[in-house]
Structures are given as structure tokens and as C-alpha cells.
Design a protein around this motif. Sequence first.
Motif, PDB file in Angstrom:
ATOM      1  N   ARG A  63       0.832  -1.210   0.000  1.00 36.31           N
ATOM      2  CA  ARG A  63       0.000   0.000   0.000  1.00 36.31           C
ATOM      3  C   ARG A  63       0.861   1.254   0.000  1.00 36.31           C
ATOM      4  O   ARG A  63       0.523   2.254  -0.631  1.00 36.31           O
ATOM      5  N   GLY A  66       2.119   1.694  -3.403  1.00 36.26           N
ATOM      6  CA  GLY A  66       1.027   2.154  -4.254  1.00 36.26           C
ATOM      7  C   GLY A  66       0.577   3.570  -3.964  1.00 36.26           C
ATOM      8  O   GLY A  66      -0.257   4.116  -4.680  1.00 36.26           O
ATOM      9  N   LEU A  68      -1.099   4.505  -1.283  1.00 34.44           N
ATOM     10  CA  LEU A  68      -2.347   4.544  -0.516  1.00 34.44           C
ATOM     11  C   LEU A  68      -2.087   4.801   0.960  1.00 34.44           C
ATOM     12  O   LEU A  68      -3.005   4.931   1.744  1.00 34.44           O
ATOM     13  N   PRO A  80       5.345   6.164 -12.030  1.00 33.30           N
ATOM     14  CA  PRO A  80       4.001   6.745 -11.902  1.00 33.30           C
ATOM     15  C   PRO A  80       2.929   6.025 -12.708  1.00 33.30           C
ATOM     16  O   PRO A  80       1.739   6.256 -12.488  1.00 33.30           O
ATOM     17  N   SER A  81       3.343   5.125 -13.595  1.00 34.06           N
ATOM     18  CA  SER A  81       2.330   4.424 -14.393  1.00 34.06           C
ATOM     19  C   SER A  81       1.702   3.252 -13.645  1.00 34.06           C
ATOM     20  O   SER A  81       0.887   2.534 -14.202  1.00 34.06           O
ATOM     21  N   LEU A  82       2.076   3.084 -12.363  1.00 33.76           N
ATOM     22  CA  LEU A  82       1.680   1.868 -11.655  1.00 33.76           C
ATOM     23  C   LEU A  82       0.170   1.701 -11.551  1.00 33.76           C
ATOM     24  O   LEU A  82      -0.590   2.665 -11.593  1.00 33.76           O
ATOM     25  N   ASN A  83      -0.234   0.449 -11.424  1.00 38.77           N
ATOM     26  CA  ASN A  83      -1.615   0.155 -11.076  1.00 38.77           C
ATOM     27  C   ASN A  83      -1.603  -0.937 -10.016  1.00 38.77           C
ATOM     28  O   ASN A  83      -0.575  -1.567  -9.794  1.00 38.77           O
ATOM     29  N   LEU A  84      -2.735  -1.111  -9.340  1.00 37.70           N
ATOM     30  CA  LEU A  84      -2.801  -2.053  -8.231  1.00 37.70           C
ATOM     31  C   LEU A  84      -4.037  -2.925  -8.368  1.00 37.70           C
ATOM     32  O   LEU A  84      -5.113  -2.432  -8.669  1.00 37.70           O
ATOM     33  N   PHE A  86      -6.436  -5.299  -6.210  1.00 39.51           N
ATOM     34  CA  PHE A  86      -6.748  -5.588  -4.818  1.00 39.51           C
ATOM     35  C   PHE A  86      -7.170  -7.045  -4.660  1.00 39.51           C
ATOM     36  O   PHE A  86      -7.461  -7.744  -5.627  1.00 39.51           O
ATOM     37  N   ASP A  88      -9.987  -8.083  -3.222  1.00 40.96           N
ATOM     38  CA  ASP A  88     -11.344  -8.098  -3.760  1.00 40.96           C
ATOM     39  C   ASP A  88     -11.256  -7.399  -5.113  1.00 40.96           C
ATOM     40  O   ASP A  88     -10.435  -6.523  -5.303  1.00 40.96           O
ATOM     41  N   ARG A  90     -12.907  -5.262  -6.450  1.00 45.16           N
ATOM     42  CA  ARG A  90     -13.169  -3.837  -6.283  1.00 45.16           C
ATOM     43  C   ARG A  90     -13.718  -3.195  -7.560  1.00 45.16           C
ATOM     44  O   ARG A  90     -13.210  -2.174  -8.030  1.00 45.16           O
ATOM     45  N   LEU A  91     -14.752  -3.818  -8.087  1.00 40.23           N
ATOM     46  CA  LEU A  91     -15.443  -3.208  -9.221  1.00 40.23           C
ATOM     47  C   LEU A  91     -16.489  -2.249  -8.669  1.00 40.23           C
ATOM     48  O   LEU A  91     -17.034  -2.471  -7.601  1.00 40.23           O
ATOM     49  N   VAL A 101     -13.694  -1.082 -16.521  1.00 42.06           N
ATOM     50  CA  VAL A 101     -12.358  -1.264 -17.088  1.00 42.06           C
ATOM     51  C   VAL A 101     -11.761   0.089 -17.475  1.00 42.06           C
ATOM     52  O   VAL A 101     -10.570   0.330 -17.306  1.00 42.06           O
ATOM     53  N   LEU A 103     -12.450   3.011 -16.171  1.00 42.58           N
ATOM     54  CA  LEU A 103     -12.622   3.999 -15.109  1.00 42.58           C
ATOM     55  C   LEU A 103     -11.425   4.962 -15.062  1.00 42.58           C
ATOM     56  O   LEU A 103     -10.282   4.530 -14.925  1.00 42.58           O
ATOM     57  N   ARG A 148      -8.726  -3.978 -16.131  1.00 45.77           N
ATOM     58  CA  ARG A 148      -8.715  -2.560 -15.782  1.00 45.77           C
ATOM     59  C   ARG A 148      -7.287  -2.100 -15.455  1.00 45.77           C
ATOM     60  O   ARG A 148      -6.856  -1.031 -15.884  1.00 45.77           O
TER      61      ARG A 148
END
Lengths: 249, 255
Positions: A63, A66, A68, A80-84, A86, A88, A90-91, A101, A103, A148
Motif C-alpha cells: 500500500r 502504491g 495509498l 508513476p504508471s503503476l496500477n494495483l 486488490f 477483492d 473492487r469493481l 475497465v 474507469l 482494468r
Amino acid sequence: MSAVVAFPRPRAASDEAPVVEVRSLRRRFGERSVLDGVELTVGAGEFVSIIGKSGCGKSTLLRLVGGLDTPSEGTIRRDPSLNLVFQDARLVPWRNVWRNVTLGLRGEPLQRRDGARRVLAEVGLEDRIDDWPATLSGGEAQRVSFARALLAEPRLLLLDEPFGALDALTRIRMQNLIARLQRDHGFAALLVTHDVEEAILLSDRILVTRDARIAAEHHVTLPRPRHRTDPSLLPLKQALLADLGIADA
Amino acid sequence: MSVRSDTIIRVGVPVVLVLAWQAAVSSGILPDNYASSPAGVVEALATLDERNLLWPSLGTSLARAAVGFLIGGSLGVFFGTLVGLSVRAETVLDATLQAFRVLPHFALIPLLLIWFGIGEQPKIALIALASFFPIYINLYKAIRGIDPRLSELAAIQKLDRWQTLRDITLPGALPGLLIGVRFALAGAWLSLIVAEQFNAHSGIGFVTMQARLFSQISTIVACLVLYALVGILIDVGVRLIERRTIAWHASERAR
């Protein structure tokens, strides 16, 4: 010897800058230090897993990487292009699959929907593009969340026990899927898991967290694709279990 | 019990009651000049229509309710959103607004009459007050009740403020808002009935007052029937809107 030995180049070796650099990281919750003096580098295209008992701070570390959570001390540099992804999926329940997708993506709805279709095809869910999240199974929902995360072609993917909530068979299929996606896209990955086998199957390098720091590091040199039934996985499995304090006869 | 026999019972009970009412009046058990009768009510409605009072009165009353609801509802949406989104606004406004909420708004009638006189304004103000609080509270709570894990997702997906509002906050708060709208409409309709009891020169309430002066029981009951029918229609309308706008909600519940 130089640092190259300590942190060997990943197999997608290049001279690209590391996608994660964590230095002297500390995170306190009240009096308790969950992380204390963590050093971590993830190279471009490298797949790194972090395993440890629950409550050892591995999710906190992810976290923090990321963005958070904020470190109490130390520095974190991240691509900075990172994505995470989760645990769950988390839709967003009130957005259908393709809007989930895409979002946060700007642009014409038709173009966005086409983009969604492309990544959904990669996870085998092209035909669910207009469905509501509530109609998906757990595995399908998690595949949508992978789609996503991949849409914007991140150079770094953070995975927070992404298969933890899935049944055993679905988990195996998802592990194969993420291995394939990483091969195709070449992103670097930082995976938090407590599944030793999963870590071995997917990683270039496995870190074991204990007592708020990284206590052990293993390089996984086994050729890919790896198979969970392959007996050559066993020595590493035993070593990791020993690191985790589990005596396995 | 099957759905069908359920429906028969649901519809059957009021039908039987109306028939019993008519029978009691026809047989002389219930004096006609006390409770009218279903036939008398229908007759009264026909007379109102002949005197060109039925639809204009209904229109006037509906317009009052609509204007009051729109004013109160818009303010409710504005303050509900503001206090829901901003902790600072909550600190400044919520305690005060909640204090006003515990005050029964009908208690304000004397004050409203002094402030606004006896025209349309006090009626509309009363209806607006009744519409404001249900929408304010339900929207504010709905915004606060949105899954906090979704704001982590918003951060990861790099949503800006406006995108977060549009994709996460507002649609997530919509079911709560619609519950507020239903309560607000019920409150608006109730307040309309009360507001039309004082000094109305038009509307269903005015017709009722006139009928009382001349002891026209049937007309009074006919007006009650009108109030009830419109109330039911409004509720059905909001349910339809709910079903349309939050299709995802139905599939979520069907899980």
C-alpha cells in the motif's frame, strides 16, 4: 562486488531505471513499527513476490508503494504508471464491465469501449463487456480488475493477494493467466501473497518478511513455463517454508 | 402462498371493504349523512367535474406541492451534497440543521403566516420545509456511506475530483437520494393538505372547506379519496424511477 550481484538484473534485462526504489522505510501505527528499515528495489520487467505470515506488514508495504499510505520515515520512488490489483476485485457496482475497465480514462465512449474490449479479450471476458459486476463470478470479477489494471499499460503492477479470495481451481487458472499477461506485456510486478507455491511459479525473486523487515531473499532461476507438479520446485519450497518458520518433514 | 393468490387478497380486501361500506349505507345501518357512501362519493366527484372544480382544484394543489417540493428538494440536494462531501461543511451546518429537524414543521405555521401573509407563500414554504429534510439527511448519509475502499480505487485509477464525483460518489448515493425523495414527496403531500386548511381560495383543500360549510359529506370524502389517489400515484411513480435509474441495484440485491 557491485550491487548487481545483490540485486541481479531481471530476465527482461535492460538498462531501464528500476520501477520501485524503497529506502530506509519505516511505518508505525501508534507505538508499533509494522515496517522498520525496509530496502527494496524492483527492476523493470522483474516479478518480485513478498511472502510472510499475516500481520507481518507485507500488505502495508504494498500500500505504501502504491501511494495509498504514507511512510513514517524513509523514501519511496515508484514508476508513476503503476496500477494495483486488490484482493477483492473492487469493481464499482453501478458501472457495467467496460465502464469499470475504463474507469478514469478520458476520451470518446466508443473508443473507450473498444479499448475495454481489447483488454477484456486478453482475459477471456469479451462477451461480458456490457454486464453488471454483480452478475460475475469471483474469478470473472478479478479478471475484469486485471483488465482494468492493464488497460493503460503500466510498467509496474502491484498485486495485493489477488487470488486470496478465490477457490483453489480458479486460483490455479488465475496464476497461469497472470504469468501469461506478464510475459506478453513485460510489466514489472510486486506480488504480496502467503502462497509459497504461487510465489515460486511466478517470481524472479522472492522476499520473506519477518519482524517488520525483509528477512530473506531467494532468486528463482527455474526455467519458464513452470509447472506446479515439477519436483525441482521442492527445494525452494522447503527453504521458503523454513524461512516462514514452518517445519515441513 | 402463491404470488397470484397474494395479489387477489391484496386487491380483494379493499374491494370487500368498499362493498361493505356501500351495503351498510344502503341497508340503513350507517346513516348516509355521516359517512356518505361509495356511490355518493362518485356522484360528488361527478358534480365537482360539472361545476368545473375537479381538475382545476387538483391542478392547483398539485402545482403547489410541486413548487414546494422543487424548492425544498433542490435545497436538500445542495446541502446534502455539500455536507456529505465536506467535513468542514458538516461541522458548520449539520448540528444546526438537525436542531431544526427535530422541530415539527407544522409548529412553524403561525410564524409562516406572520412572515408571508395568507397567500401562496406560507403554503409553499411549509411544503418546501417538509421536502427539505428527508432529502438532505438521506443524501448526506448516502454519500458518507459509500464504500471507502472505492476511494482507494479512485486514487489508484487517478480519478480527479470531478471524475470521482461523477463515477463514484453521486451514482453511489443515488439509491439513498431516491429514498429521500420518496419521503420528501410523502411529506410534501401531507403538508399540502395541512396548508390548504388555512385560507385557501383554490385547490382541493378549498373545496373541502367549502363542503364543510355546507355539510356536504360526500364531497369531503371525495376530496379525501383524491388526496389518497394522488399520494399512491406519486409513490408508484418514484418506484418506477428507482427501478429505471438503479438497475445495478436490483442485480446487486438479486445476488
